[in-house]
Design an enzyme around this catalytic site. Structure first.
Site, PDB file in Angstrom:
ATOM      1  CG  ASN A   1      14.917 -13.955  -7.327  1.00  0.00           C
ATOM      2  OD1 ASN A   1      13.746 -13.631  -7.062  1.00  0.00           O
ATOM      3  ND2 ASN A   1      15.524 -14.396  -6.191  1.00  0.00           N
TER       4      ASN A   1
ATOM      5  CE1 TYR B   1      10.921  -5.210  -2.337  1.00  0.00           C
ATOM      6  CE2 TYR B   1       8.376  -4.651  -2.404  1.00  0.00           C
ATOM      7  CZ  TYR B   1       9.621  -5.412  -2.495  1.00  0.00           C
ATOM      8  OH  TYR B   1       9.511  -6.947  -3.024  1.00  0.00           O
TER       9      TYR B   1
HETATM   10  N1  LIG Z   1       8.141 -12.672  -0.678  1.00  0.00           N
HETATM   11  C1  LIG Z   1       7.412 -11.891  -1.302  1.00  0.00           C
HETATM   12  O1  LIG Z   1       6.149 -11.517  -0.772  1.00  0.00           O
HETATM   13  C2  LIG Z   1       8.059 -11.122  -2.503  1.00  0.00           C
HETATM   14  C3  LIG Z   1       6.675 -10.172  -3.179  1.00  0.00           C
HETATM   15  C4  LIG Z   1       6.986  -9.518  -4.443  1.00  0.00           C
HETATM   16  C5  LIG Z   1       8.466  -9.415  -4.673  1.00  0.00           C
HETATM   17  N2  LIG Z   1       9.567 -10.447  -4.024  1.00  0.00           N
HETATM   18  C6  LIG Z   1      10.817 -10.257  -4.607  1.00  0.00           C
HETATM   19  O2  LIG Z   1      11.303 -11.529  -4.986  1.00  0.00           O
HETATM   20  C7  LIG Z   1      12.696 -11.669  -4.847  1.00  0.00           C
HETATM   21  C8  LIG Z   1      13.015 -12.840  -4.025  1.00  0.00           C
HETATM   22  O3  LIG Z   1      12.595 -12.658  -2.572  1.00  0.00           O
HETATM   23  P1  LIG Z   1      12.098 -13.926  -1.590  1.00  0.00           P
HETATM   24  O4  LIG Z   1      10.842 -13.638  -1.428  1.00  0.00           O
HETATM   25  O5  LIG Z   1      12.633 -14.970  -2.240  1.00  0.00           O
HETATM   26  O6  LIG Z   1      12.909 -13.003  -0.314  1.00  0.00           O
HETATM   27  P2  LIG Z   1      14.241 -13.895   0.481  1.00  0.00           P
HETATM   28  O7  LIG Z   1      14.715 -12.938   1.604  1.00  0.00           O
HETATM   29  O8  LIG Z   1      13.879 -15.364   0.965  1.00  0.00           O
HETATM   30  O9  LIG Z   1      15.421 -14.098  -0.481  1.00  0.00           O
HETATM   31  C9  LIG Z   1      16.071 -13.044  -0.977  1.00  0.00           C
HETATM   32  C10 LIG Z   1      17.605 -13.619  -1.289  1.00  0.00           C
HETATM   33  O10 LIG Z   1      18.464 -12.409  -1.796  1.00  0.00           O
HETATM   34  C11 LIG Z   1      19.570 -12.411  -1.024  1.00  0.00           C
HETATM   35  N3  LIG Z   1      20.093 -11.212  -1.008  1.00  0.00           N
HETATM   36  C12 LIG Z   1      19.576  -9.955  -0.193  1.00  0.00           C
HETATM   37  N4  LIG Z   1      20.618  -9.027  -0.465  1.00  0.00           N
HETATM   38  C13 LIG Z   1      21.376  -9.427  -1.311  1.00  0.00           C
HETATM   39  C14 LIG Z   1      22.430  -8.578  -1.801  1.00  0.00           C
HETATM   40  N5  LIG Z   1      23.076  -7.353  -1.718  1.00  0.00           N
HETATM   41  N6  LIG Z   1      23.114  -9.329  -2.760  1.00  0.00           N
HETATM   42  C15 LIG Z   1      22.776 -10.516  -3.205  1.00  0.00           C
HETATM   43  N7  LIG Z   1      21.977 -11.161  -2.840  1.00  0.00           N
HETATM   44  C16 LIG Z   1      20.979 -10.822  -1.693  1.00  0.00           C
HETATM   45  C17 LIG Z   1      19.482 -12.992   0.202  1.00  0.00           C
HETATM   46  O11 LIG Z   1      20.309 -13.270   0.898  1.00  0.00           O
HETATM   47  C18 LIG Z   1      18.140 -14.148  -0.100  1.00  0.00           C
HETATM   48  O12 LIG Z   1      19.010 -15.055  -0.387  1.00  0.00           O
HETATM   49  C19 LIG Z   1      13.202 -10.151  -4.205  1.00  0.00           C
HETATM   50  O13 LIG Z   1      13.549  -9.363  -5.107  1.00  0.00           O
HETATM   51  C20 LIG Z   1      11.672  -9.540  -3.532  1.00  0.00           C
HETATM   52  O14 LIG Z   1      11.768  -8.322  -3.517  1.00  0.00           O
HETATM   53  C21 LIG Z   1       9.245 -11.125  -3.056  1.00  0.00           C
END
Ligand SMILES: NC(=O)c1ccc[n+]([C@@H]2O[C@H](COP(=O)([O-])OP(=O)(O)OC[C@H]3O[C@@H](n4cnc5c(N)ncnc54)[C@H](O)[C@@H]3O)[C@@H](O)[C@H]2O)c1
Length: 260
Positions: free
Chosen positions: A89, A156
Site C-alpha cells: 500500500n 502517478y
Molecule cells: N489519499 C487518496 O486520495 C488516495 C487515492 C487513491 C490511492 N491512494 C493510494 O493509497 C495508498 C496510501 O495512501 P494514503 O492516502 O494513506 O497516503 P498517506 O500519505 O497518508 O500514507 C502513505 C504512507 O506510505 C508511506 N511511504 C511513502 N513512501 C514510502 C516508501 N518509499 N517506503 C515505505 N513507505 C512509504 C508514508 O510514510 C505513509 O505512511 C498510496 O499508495 C496512495 O497512492 C490514495
C-alpha cells in the site's frame, strides 16, 4: 476472528489507509508488521496495535530499495513466523501539471509506486510459495490508473496503471500456489496525502482547501469522499475467507466516480 494465526504485512502502514487496514486486520486477530519509511509513525502504530492483544512489529522500509524489501521480509518472518497477507500500500504523489513533469518527478514516483510495489509483491510472493499455505496480496492502486481526469499527475497515473497491470500478471502466476492477488482503486480518500495535495493547490489557485474539497466532492455520485476505513474495509474482505475465489481484479472504492 477471521485472521487468527495469520501475519499481515502492511506497507505504508504508519498512517492513512495502511494504518486503518492494519487496525482492522489486528481486530480480526492477525499479527501485524507495519513497514514504513517513517519509523516514528510505524512504531507508534505498531505499539497501538499491540494493545489489541496481537503481536505487532514495526520495520523501517524504503520500498524503492529492493535490498530493504528483502531484509523486511526476512525480519518479518524471523519475528512473526510467516507472511500470509500482504497489503502492498505504500505510495506517494503530489500535484504536478502535465507540462511540468520532469525526469526526477517521474523517477521518484515510479520508484516507489511501481518498482517498489512490484518487488515487494515479488519478494513476499516468493515467501508465500516457500510457506506452501496460500496467501493474499492486495495492492493499492488508484482510480488514477483507470483514467480519473483530475488525478495529481501523469507519472502517478502511470504508476497506478502499472499496479493494476502487475496485479493481473501476478494473479495468473500465483493462482497455482493458492495466493489471490487483487488491487483496490481508491477515489478521493481523506488522508494526509489528500491534505498535502489540497494545501499546495490552494496556494496555487487562491482557494481554500475546504473549497477545493467541496469541488472534488461535487464529482462523486454518492456525494462523499472516502475515509481511510472505507478502503480498509475492502482490504479486509479481500484478505478474508469470503473472497477465496476472487483474484486478478481491481476494485474501485470511489463513490461511483469511475464505473468500470
Ligand atoms: N489519499 C487518496 O486520495 C488516495 C487515492 C487513491 C490511492 N491512494 C493510494 O493509497 C495508498 C496510501 O495512501 P494514503 O492516502 O494513506 O497516503 P498517506 O500519505 O497518508 O500514507 C502513505 C504512507 O506510505 C508511506 N511511504 C511513502 N513512501 C514510502 C516508501 N518509499 N517506503 C515505505 N513507505 C512509504 C508514508 O510514510 C505513509 O505512511 C498510496 O499508495 C496512495 O497512492 C490514495
Amino acid at each position: 476472528m477471521d485472521f487468527e494465526g495469520k501475519v499481515a504485512l502492511v506497507t505504508g502502514g504508519g498512517r492513512g489507509i495502511g494504518k486503518a487496514a492494519a487496525t482492522k486486520f489486528a481486530e480480526g486477530g492477525a499479527d501485524i508488521v507495519i513497514a514504513d519509511i517513517d519509523p516514528h509513525t510505524a512504531k507508534d502504530t505498531a505499539e497501538g496495535l499491540s494493545a489489541l492483544g496481537v503481536r505487532a512489529v514495526s520495520i523501517s522500509l524504503d520500498i524503492g530499495d529492493i535490498g530493504q524489501i528483502e531484509s523486511m521480509v526476512y525480519e518479518a518472518v524471523s519475528k512473526l513466523g510467516s507472511v500470509d497477507i500482504l497489503f502492498n500500500n505504500a505510495g506517494l504523489t503530489r500535484h504536478i501539471s502535465f507540462f511540468d513533469i520532469e525526469e526526477d518527478h517521474w523517477d521518484q514516483i515510479n520508484r516507489v509506486n511501481a518498482k517498489g510495489a512490484f518487488f515487494c509483491m515479488q519478494k513476499v510472493a516468493n515467501q508465500m510459495v516457500k510457506q506452501a499455505r496460500g496467501g493474499r496480496i492486495i495492492n493499492t492502486a488508484s482510480i488514477a490508473g483507470k483514467g480519473y481526469r483530475r488525478t495529481s499527475n501523469a507519472a502517478y497515473a502511470a504508476s497506478k496503471g502499472a499496479v493494476i497491470a502487475m496485479t493481473h500478471n501476478a494473479a495468473s502466476v500465483m493462482a497455482e500456489y493458492d495466493v489471490n492477488v487483487n488491487a483496490i482503486c481508491p477515489g478521493i480518500v481523506q488522508t494526509d496525502m489528500l491534505a498535502n495535495i489540497l494545501s499546495l493547490r490552494s496556494t496555487e489557485l487562491g482557494a481554500s482547501s475546504e473549497e477545493l474539497k467541496a469541488l472534488m466532492t461535487e464529482e462523486i455520485p454518492l456525494g462523499r469522499p472516502n475515509d481511510a476505513e472505507d478502503v480498509a474495509a475492502l482490504a479486509v474482505f479481500l484478505a478474508g475467507p469470503g473472497s477465496r475465489n476472487i483474484t486478478g481484479q481491481a476494485f474501485n472504492v470511489d463513490g461511483g466516480m469511475i464505473m468500470h
